[in-house]
Design a protein around this motif. Structure first.
Motif, PDB file in Angstrom:
ATOM      1  N   VAL A 136      21.801  69.796  37.278  1.00 35.25           N
ATOM      2  CA  VAL A 136      21.563  68.356  37.860  1.00 35.25           C
ATOM      3  C   VAL A 136      22.421  68.137  38.969  1.00 35.25           C
ATOM      4  O   VAL A 136      21.964  67.620  40.000  1.00 35.25           O
ATOM      5  CB  VAL A 136      21.740  66.986  36.595  1.00 35.25           C
TER       6      VAL A 136
ATOM      7  N   ARG B  92      20.744  69.268  41.899  1.00 37.72           N
ATOM      8  CA  ARG B  92      19.568  68.600  42.626  1.00 37.72           C
ATOM      9  C   ARG B  92      20.156  67.549  43.390  1.00 37.72           C
ATOM     10  O   ARG B  92      19.405  67.216  44.417  1.00 37.72           O
ATOM     11  CB  ARG B  92      19.043  67.774  41.328  1.00 37.72           C
TER      12      ARG B  92
ATOM     13  N   ASN C  19      14.274  71.035  35.044  1.00 38.51           N
ATOM     14  CA  ASN C  19      15.424  71.686  33.877  1.00 38.51           C
ATOM     15  C   ASN C  19      16.458  72.346  34.814  1.00 38.51           C
ATOM     16  O   ASN C  19      17.260  73.122  33.968  1.00 38.51           O
ATOM     17  CB  ASN C  19      14.357  72.561  33.141  1.00 38.51           C
ATOM     18  N   MET C  20      16.578  72.583  35.940  1.00 30.58           N
ATOM     19  CA  MET C  20      17.564  73.181  36.631  1.00 30.58           C
ATOM     20  C   MET C  20      19.068  72.219  36.727  1.00 30.58           C
ATOM     21  O   MET C  20      18.681  70.979  36.560  1.00 30.58           O
ATOM     22  CB  MET C  20      17.441  73.711  37.972  1.00 30.58           C
TER      23      MET C  20
END
Lengths: 460, 592
Positions: B306, B309, B303-304
């Motif tokens: 994107v 990521r 949920n952090m």
């Protein structure tokens, strides 16, 4: 004084496009007033120079390019929250639906939330007794876990969810600090009223907060429904130290709403037409469950989804399974056989179980017993397929015992009435009783001393 | 239009994590920028005319058109120095503990660029002296960062010269100058305890050397059947619930690398919390120190944001290369590369690029190749032998290995450990499929095994694999006609294959004795199973029914040997082998 915009560039599906807009922020809320006096809400979902795309929550029916006035509020969708929300019913954007007063509070919370810092999390370990044998013994629910129910249309997932809510014994939860948050996305009116009646019958209605977006409600509100529900849950858990059980149903309708909006926006689709960000989007819902260091409260999340065509590899169950900490899979065949709850134990799993069971939490034999049941029941499947080919009579003696074990397991262990509340000791003893149909030599996952202590079959 | 400073861009378009800005002709691709009043961190991904596309590593909610985009002048880079081990960072090297000091529970946006602690004083031992001529990669100071790891402070790549000034041993902070170097052109360079390096550029090495030693993991199915190599690449695909994360955790805990970099890329928050709680309590069998002392965690939970990521993979590999340059064997676990590929897809979609297979951008294979090629067994600039091993988990949708990420990963990795749903359902863990997995390192490592374990280790391995393959064929028959009609020698193959699975392949990560197994014990276990097969076969040949052979007590003992025999008492296994021989001899005598 904020500007009012009176002309729309375009109206398409749930979206409206405005041009020549100044000073608008991404994700900001807009109030849309129709010329007949009706008020709707919208959210900015794209800014391109002075063009702004707004998603209208209640849908765009009745909107023309110049019968509205749009006013931006300067802030994202927030919920005013106080403990008064307990016992109340709201719509998908947090407005009261039960005819009672508005919630007035200084404390307003952004419904999108923010990711929980992994350093701040407390690893969930405490066992929740649901009284359902299959769950307690084999896919144990842990306080602060996110454990979805994968179901299909017409299978008894609602009954199971209600039974869990009624029977769940959460460590540390008393009458004063226990709450249920119920978020309904695209479910039918009968389903919603079934939940409401069941909560009432169980006498927990005072502890329930509902956010309802029913099947015929606008799909744009469906996107914010689970977010409102979880914002309320976070508030109760982390501001008021309550133990919150969140039920979200049906995540399939939610994902379909997301797909519908994505396609209206002309985005590049990925698998089965769902947007490429379905995973990230679902995770911003599921990951809000958990516990925090130094806080008493907890959020345990049980989302329910119906697998389209009972297909577990469909993107919605698939991506959900990658985010949640296990899954409870319901099976149509068991449902047709009249077994309630129709839990297919082999594909079901609780990832947090290993740390929340055993001598300190449930009983010393729990882990090995569960392992043995999984292993033996998986063997039952092999024997059944063999029996279909060569006939039951030609099976070896051991294989026949496996068939007997399989039947007893489904009919006595998995099956129970929806009023039956079995304690963990009862459940584990029952497991041993049924395992004892098999000879000791087939119990290769159990330590000899365990067998010595609990085995109930005949001595060889 | 207002008149603008040339170092400011203006936000024009906002679409989730993708922001476009105008007036940005002076910006460079891959340059780090801050966006808006709250100074969100972002990176320039493309330029067209004076319009730049920026991917933003933080939530863009509340951002407005017309806000400023500010240049930092540098590409996305890391601070490399003491203070990384034992810590957990987000995808762009911001320490999560420090973020917690700013915001108690949640991760807010606009907290700016944080990095490793610069106020901490490190007890530094200066190893170079005045007048020394230092080459790139040479060590001029050391810091005992944790009790298990010495952090060597190296001259950054591309810098060389003579030391004209050097400090004595003592306590220094990260940015304190401990030495001054004069290059041949007369330029003076201050050397501190840290250096910066852009994440997307591989750190230079002297040369690559051929792979020859294994990464010993203590996991039987891996070490014996599909060995991994130091400097190798491994793909670990599996649908949900097949145990990817548990396997990765086991590798992070027990593999014999010096340093572990664990990247939780788009995965569950609780899993990272679990590592944080569990690792400090686990003891490294080689150093007798907590495992956390050799571990770096990078967490970008699902949920952090994107875009971070996408960056987290590069952040992890750059840290790994930095420790490799000190001469360490580093293993990096990326869980999961599919989430990284999906982040690429999501950003690509927002950039409105032309999609290739299943919506993934056409550059997916080349990005995967660039990542996996940063692994290797090398000679460092300083002339030491070191390695980076990459173990990438893959999460194929629906468990279908024919999807683009798995397919392309297979092209660039040499070992492939396929996790199998059916095995996982039967709780056969680790659920590594023993028939479809492979390791190209078997031949490269053969010599090492011969010299360091036993001359016949690989032969025994081959024999076990053949038995398992034969079982698979026999199973097809069994499914049609049942097991009872098989001739005795074939029924024995089934029994032995089952024994291999239960006694050897299945390994209990939660069991004290079984979670980690030495190579020596693995070898002895093979010997035991082989003895069981050979001696039972002798019995079968003189017509003893399989049910009688199976009834012998030793069969059970073999299955339980993994629990009953501790790693430091493998001689018990020799006794077990002997017992098998005598027991079956007696059985034969009874029949003759």
């Amino acid at each position: 004084m904020r500007k009012e915009y009176l002309k729309l560039e375009k109206v398409e599906g749930p979206l409206i496009v405005l041009s020549n807009i100044e000073d608008v922020a991404y994700d900001e809320m807009a109030n849309i007033k129709l010329d007949n006096g009706e008020l709707r809400k919208g959210k900015v979902i794209k800014i391109d120079g002075s063009n702004v795309v707004v998603q209208v929550f209640e849908g765009t029916a009745g909107i023309s390019t110049h019968n509205v006035s749009v006013k931006f509020t300067g802030e994202p969708l927030t919920l005013p929250l106080s403990k008064e929300i307990l016992g109340r019913t709201f719509n998908g954007i947090g407005e009261p639906m039960d005819g009672a007063y508005q919630i007035i509070s200084q404390d307003k919370y952004n419904v999108n939330g923010r990711p929980i810092n992994p350093v701040a999390r407390k690893y969930p370990r405490d066992f929740i007794q649901t009284g359902v044998s299959a769950i307690d013994a084999l896919m144990t629910l842990i306080r602060g876990q996110k454990l979805p129910i994968f179901s299909g249309n017409g299978i008894a997932h609602n009954e199971l969810a209600v039974q869990i809510v009624k029977q769940a014994k959460i460590e540390g939860a008393t009458n004063d600090n226990f709450a249920v948050v119920f978020g309904a996305m695209g479910v039918r009116h009968d389903d919603a009223s079934y939940f409401m009646r069941s909560f009432e019958a169980a006498g927990v209605l005072d502890h329930v907060v509902m956010y309802l977006n029913l099947a015929d409600d606008p799909i744009t509100e469906r996107i914010s429904t689970p977010r409102c529900a979880l914002t309320a849950a976070e508030y109760l858990a982390f501001e008021h130290d309550m133990h919150v059980l969140v039920i979200l149903t049906d995540m399939t309708s939610y994902s379909e709403a997301l797909r519908e909006i994505s396609s209206t926006r002309g985005e590049v689709p990925s698998r089965k037409g769902y947007p490429g960000y379905l995973y990230s989007d679902l995770s911003t819902i599921y990951e809000r469950a958990g516990m925090i260091k130094g806080k008493e409260g907890s959020i345990t999340l049980i989302p329910i989804l119906t697998m389209p065509n009972d297909d577990i590899t469909h993107p919605i169950p698939d991506l959900t399974g990658f985010i949640t900490e296990g899954q409870i899979v319901l099976n149509r065949e068991l449902n047709q056989k009249g077994i309630y709850p129709p839990i297919a134990i082999l594909p079901s799993l609780s990832r947090l179980m290993k740390d929340g069971i055993g001598a300190d939490y449930t009983r010393d034999d729990h882990a090995d017993l569960a392992n043995q049941i999984f292993s033996s029941y998986s063997k039952v499947q092999d024997v059944r397929s063999l029996a279909q080919i060569i006939g039951e009579d030609d099976l070896g003696d051991i294989d026949k015992l496996f068939l007997k074990f399989g039947r007893a397991f489904e009919e006595k262990f998995v099956a129970q009435s929806n009023f039956e509340n079995r304690s963990i000791a009862e459940t584990l003893d029952l497991g041993w009783k049924i395992l004892s149909i098999l000879p000791k030599s087939e119990l290769d996952r159990l330590k000899p001393e365990m067998i010595e202590k609990y085995y109930k079959g005949k001595k060889e | 239009m207002k008149k603008l400073n040339e170092y400011f861009g203006i936000v024009e378009l906002i679409n989730g994590p993708v922001v476009k800005g105008s007036n940005m002709a002076s910006f460079k691709v891959n340059e780090m920028v801050t966006v808006g009043e709250r100074e969100l961190i972002g990176e320039v991904v493309s330029l067209e005319g004076d319009v730049a596309t920026v991917q933003v590593y933080e939530e863009t909610e509340g951002l407005r058109a017309g806000e400023k985009i500010t240049s930092t002048g540098n590409p996305l880079s890391l601070n490399l120095g003491p203070g990384m081990l034992g810590n957990m960072f987000d995808g762009i090297q911001r320490p999560l503990k420090k973020i917690q000091e700013i915001s108690e529970i949640f991760i807010p946006e606009g907290i700016g660029l944080l990095s490793i602690d610069e106020d901490m004083e490190w007890e530094t031992c200066i190893t170079a002296k005045e007048e020394d001529f230092l080459m790139p990669g040479e060590v001029y100071a050391t810091v005992q960062e944790t009790l298990s790891i010495v952090h060597k402070i190296m001259v950054p790549p591309g810098v060389k010269g003579k030391i004209i000034e050097i400090k004595p041993n003592g306590k220094y902070k990260l940015r304190d100058t401990v030495a001054v170097l004069e290059t041949q052109s007369g330029e003076k360079i201050n050397l501190t305890l840290m250096q910066r390096w852009p994440v997307r550029r591989p750190r230079p090495i002297s040369k690559r050397i051929p792979i020859y030693k294994p990464l010993v993991t203590g996991q039987r199915v891996i070490d014996t059947f599909f060995p991994l190599a130091k400097g190798g690449t491994v793909g670990l695909p599996g649908g949900f619930g097949t145990g990817k994360t548990v396997t990765q955790h086991q590798l992070a805990k027990w593999s014999d690398a010096d340093i572990i970099v664990y990247i939780g890329c788009g995965e569950r928050g609780n899993e990272m919390t679990n590592v944080l709680e569990e690792f400090p309590a686990l003891i490294d069998p080689r150093t007798n120190r907590p495992l956390m002392e050799r571990t770096i965690l990078i967490a970008n939970t699902s949920n952090m944001p994107v875009a971070a990521r996408e960056a987290s993979i590069y952040t992890g590999i750059t840290m790994a290369e930095y420790f490799r340059d000190m001469g360490y064997d580093v293993a990096i676990m990326a869980d999961s590369t599919s989430r990284w590929a999906e982040a690429l897809r999501e950003i690509s979609g927002r950039l409105e690029e032309m999609p290739a297979e299943e919506g993934f951008p056409a550059y997916l294979p080349s990005r995967l190749a660039q990542f996996y090629e940063r692994a290797g067994c090398v000679e460092t600039l300083n002339g030491e032998e070191a390695s980076v091993t990459i173990i990438g988990a893959v999460s194929p949708p629906g468990g279908d290995f024919s999807e683009p990420v798995t397919e392309n990963t297979k092209r660039f990795v040499s070992a492939f450990l396929a996790l199998d749903k059916k095995l996982a359902y039967a709780r056969h863990y680790p659920a590594i499929n023993y028939l479809t997995s492979y390791s190209a390192y078997v031949t490269m490592l053969e010599e090492w095994y011969r010299e360091n374990v036993a001359p016949d280790m690989m032969e025994l391995r081959g024999k076990m694999i053949r038995l398992l393959q034969e079982e698979e064929k026999l199973n097809e028959i069994v499914q049609l006609v049942g097991e009872d009609v098989l001739p005795n020698d074939q029924a024995l193959v089934l029994e032995i294959a089952r024994t291999i699975k239960k006694a050897f392949l299945q390994q209990n990560a939660l069991h004290k004795e079984d979670t980690y197994v030495t190579l020596k014990k693995q070898y002895k276990m093979l010997i035991v199973i082989n003895a069981l097969y050979e001696n039972a076969l002798k019995c079968v040949k003189i017509g003893i029914p399989i049910s009688t052979i199976r009834k012998e007590e030793v069969f059970e003992e073999v299955i339980k040997m993994k629990y009953d025999v501790p790693n430091d008492q493998v001689e018990l296994l020799d006794a077990l082998s002997e017992k098998i021989v005598t027991d079956y001899e007696q059985l034969r005598l009874k029949y003759q």
